[in-house]
Design an enzyme around this catalytic site. Sequence first.
Site, PDB file in Angstrom:
ATOM      1  CG  ASP A  33      -2.323  -7.025 -16.671  1.00  0.00           C
ATOM      2  OD1 ASP A  33      -1.340  -7.480 -17.284  1.00  0.00           O
ATOM      3  OD2 ASP A  33      -2.752  -7.512 -15.598  1.00  0.00           O
ATOM      4  CG  ASN A  91       8.000  -9.819 -18.305  1.00  0.00           C
ATOM      5  OD1 ASN A  91       8.967  -9.123 -18.030  1.00  0.00           O
ATOM      6  ND2 ASN A  91       6.796  -9.598 -17.796  1.00  0.00           N
ATOM      7  CD  GLU A  99       3.280 -14.570 -13.762  1.00  0.00           C
ATOM      8  OE1 GLU A  99       2.117 -14.156 -13.966  1.00  0.00           O
ATOM      9  OE2 GLU A  99       3.885 -14.433 -12.682  1.00  0.00           O
ATOM     10  CB  VAL A 100       0.334 -15.336 -20.345  1.00  0.00           C
ATOM     11  CG1 VAL A 100      -0.653 -15.844 -21.386  1.00  0.00           C
ATOM     12  CG2 VAL A 100      -0.375 -15.026 -19.030  1.00  0.00           C
ATOM     13  CG  HIS A 104       2.034 -10.828 -23.130  1.00  0.00           C
ATOM     14  ND1 HIS A 104       2.278 -12.184 -23.039  1.00  0.00           N
ATOM     15  CD2 HIS A 104       2.414 -10.307 -21.946  1.00  0.00           C
ATOM     16  CE1 HIS A 104       2.778 -12.456 -21.846  1.00  0.00           C
ATOM     17  NE2 HIS A 104       2.885 -11.337 -21.156  1.00  0.00           N
ATOM     18  CG  HIS A 106       3.223  -6.107 -19.858  1.00  0.00           C
ATOM     19  ND1 HIS A 106       2.347  -6.450 -18.842  1.00  0.00           N
ATOM     20  CD2 HIS A 106       3.917  -7.235 -20.146  1.00  0.00           C
ATOM     21  CE1 HIS A 106       2.520  -7.734 -18.527  1.00  0.00           C
ATOM     22  NE2 HIS A 106       3.468  -8.233 -19.308  1.00  0.00           N
TER      23      HIS A 106
HETATM   24  P1  5GP Z   1       3.730 -11.828 -18.155  1.00  0.00           P
HETATM   25  O1  5GP Z   1       4.325 -12.039 -16.795  1.00  0.00           O
HETATM   26  O2  5GP Z   1       3.443 -13.137 -18.854  1.00  0.00           O
HETATM   27  O3  5GP Z   1       4.518 -10.873 -18.974  1.00  0.00           O
HETATM   28  O4  5GP Z   1       2.370 -11.069 -17.892  1.00  0.00           O
HETATM   29  C1  5GP Z   1       1.116 -11.670 -17.949  1.00  0.00           C
HETATM   30  C2  5GP Z   1       0.090 -10.600 -17.587  1.00  0.00           C
HETATM   31  O5  5GP Z   1      -1.182 -11.111 -17.920  1.00  0.00           O
HETATM   32  C3  5GP Z   1       0.062 -10.232 -16.093  1.00  0.00           C
HETATM   33  O6  5GP Z   1       0.283  -8.846 -15.950  1.00  0.00           O
HETATM   34  C4  5GP Z   1      -1.349 -10.644 -15.657  1.00  0.00           C
HETATM   35  O7  5GP Z   1      -1.913  -9.750 -14.728  1.00  0.00           O
HETATM   36  C5  5GP Z   1      -2.120 -10.669 -16.964  1.00  0.00           C
HETATM   37  N1  5GP Z   1      -3.222 -11.636 -17.015  1.00  0.00           N
HETATM   38  C6  5GP Z   1      -3.181 -12.929 -16.619  1.00  0.00           C
HETATM   39  N2  5GP Z   1      -4.377 -13.517 -16.818  1.00  0.00           N
HETATM   40  C7  5GP Z   1      -5.165 -12.572 -17.356  1.00  0.00           C
HETATM   41  C8  5GP Z   1      -6.532 -12.590 -17.800  1.00  0.00           C
HETATM   42  O8  5GP Z   1      -7.245 -13.591 -17.725  1.00  0.00           O
HETATM   43  N3  5GP Z   1      -7.044 -11.429 -18.305  1.00  0.00           N
HETATM   44  C9  5GP Z   1      -6.271 -10.289 -18.402  1.00  0.00           C
HETATM   45  N4  5GP Z   1      -6.865  -9.224 -18.917  1.00  0.00           N
HETATM   46  N5  5GP Z   1      -4.988 -10.242 -18.006  1.00  0.00           N
HETATM   47  C10 5GP Z   1      -4.444 -11.374 -17.495  1.00  0.00           C
END
Ligand code: 5GP
Length: 120
Positions: A33, A91, A99-100, A104, A106
């Site tokens: 991350d 999430n 967010e993404v 995925h 973690h």
């Molecule tokens: P979410 O909130 O969607 O579960 O988590 C998205 C995760 O993706 C966050 O922990 C954030 O730090 C990580 N992330 C966002 N953009 C990038 C990226 O460009 N590269 C990497 N390696 N991680 C990312």
Amino acid sequence: MEYDKNNIFARILRKEIPANVVYEDDYALAFHDVNPKAPIHILVIPKGEFISFYDFMETASPGLVVGFSKAIHHVLHAFDLQEMGFRLLSNYGVHGGQEVPHYHVHIFGGRLLGRMLPEG
Ligand code: 5GP
């Protein structure tokens, strides 16, 4: 909801933008991350167009579901997390705060992670 082919993880999968990759096979890609919340904070993403856990479970082939799970297992082994422990987290939606929009999981480890969720 339609899959956004230009989300950041789709672009990482296509190798259009760099990531610190720790594992890759036919089913999954795992990378650090960019904003780690623990000494070990790795993201594991399935290969394919899946927005969320729901989307993945409803549309991925059984082989991919198994292959993705085994990729997580492989990373846990590679980082020697079995003895000291780890946390898996995914999430989803408004309450989960995804967010993404590419499914995925973690992996957190490397320190005491505390009990479950922060209060409040
Ligand atoms: P979410 O909130 O969607 O579960 O988590 C998205 C995760 O993706 C966050 O922990 C954030 O730090 C990580 N992330 C966002 N953009 C990038 C990226 O460009 N590269 C990497 N390696 N991680 C990312």
